[in-house]
Scaffold this motif. Structure first.
Motif: not given
Length: 237
Positions: A53-66
Motif C-alpha cells: 500500500e505504501l509503495a503505491s501511495e500518492s500523498d507525500p504527507l502520508e509517506v512522511l506519516r509512515h
C-alpha cells in the motif's frame, strides 16, 4: 444547524487558512504522486520495509506519516528534509486558488489577523506568500512540526498554537480547510470551521464531520467577508 457563512465571518476575530487548497494548489506543477514516489524510493534505498500500500501511495504527507510511525528518527528526518526541499520547489509552480487571494485581502481589510496553518512546511508556505506578494497580509505561518508528523492535523496542536500566538480565543476564530483533517482538527481545538468542498464528494463528508459551513468556492468566503465589513468593492468579487 449549519451556520450562515456571512454570520460566521461577522462573528470571527481571526481567520485561519489551510494552505494547499484554500490558498493554492501547491503540487500543480510538481505532482504530489511524483513527490510521494521519490520519498518512497528514499525509504527503499535506506532499506526500510515497505508495504504494498505504501509503495503505491500518492500523498507525500502520508509517506512522511509512515516514516514517523515506522522508521528510525534519523530516517524520518531524512524524509522530512527531502519533502521540505520538494515542497519549496513545488511552491514556485503552485497555482493560486480562485478567490484565495481575495479572501486574504478582504480579511485584512476587515482587520482580522490571518494565520496559515498547514501540514506543508512553513518554508514552502512562506516562499509562496512572498512570490505572490501576500506575506504582508499574513500575520503568522504555522507549518508542520519538523520531523514529527504525528503533530500534523487532525492533531489540533498546530491550530492551538495559531490562536495562542494570535492572542484570540479559539471559539472566536474560524479555519477554512479542504480536508477532513482540517475539519477534525478545528473541531478538536474548539475553532469554528468552513469546509471548502472543492470536489462535490467532499460536501457531505464535511457536513457529517461537523463543519459549521460548507462552501464550494472561496468566492463565497470572500463575498461574506466583504459583506461582514461593509467593505467597498463588493461587486468586484
Amino acid at each position: 444547524m449549519t451556520a450562515d457563512v456571512e454570520q460566521l465571518c461577522r462573528e470571527t476575530r481571526a481567520l485561519l487558512l489551510d494552505f494547499d487548497g484554500p490558498v493554492c494548489s501547491i503540487f500543480a506543477g510538481y505532482p504530489a504522486p511524483l513527490v510521494a514516489r521519490e520519498l518512497v524510493n528514499l525509504l527503499r534505498a535506506r532499506g526500510a520495509k515497505l508495504s504494498g500500500e505504501l509503495a503505491s501511495e500518492s500523498d507525500p504527507l502520508e509517506v512522511l506519516r509512515h516514516a514517523g510511525a515506522k522508521a528510525s528518527p534519523s530516517l524520518t528526518i531524512e524524509v522530512e528534509d527531502a519533502l521540505v526541499k520538494a515542497e519549496v520547489l513545488a511552491a514556485s509552480t503552485a497555482v493560486p486558488t480562485a478567490y484565495g487571494r481575495e479572501v486574504i485581502v478582504a480579511a485584512r481589510q476587515l482587520g482580522l489577523p490571518i494565520a496559515v496553518v498547514s501540514n506543508n512546511s512553513a518554508q514552502a508556505v512562506e516562499a509562496y506568500l512572498r512570490a505572490h506578494r501576500l506575506h504582508g497580509h499574513v500575520a503568522l505561518v504555522i507549518g508542520r512540526a519538523y520531523a514529527e508528523p504525528s503533530r500534523m492535523k487532525p492533531n489540533p496542536e498546530p491550530i492551538f498554537r495559531a490562536v495562542n500566538r494570535l492572542g484570540v480565543d479559539p471559539g472566536s476564530s474560524v479555519l477554512v480547510g479542504d480536508s477532513l483533517s482540517d475539519i477534525q482538527g478545528a473541531k478538536a481545538a474548539g475553532v469554528r470551521v468552513i469546509g471548502y468542498a472543492n470536489r462535490d464528494a467532499k460536501k457531505s463528508l464535511f457536513e457529517q464531520a461537523g463543519a459549521d459551513v460548507v462552501v464550494k468556492s472561496m468566492r463565497e468566503v470572500a463575498q461574506a467577508l466583504v459583506a461582514a465589513g461593509g467593505l467597498a468593492g463588493e461587486g468586484a468579487i
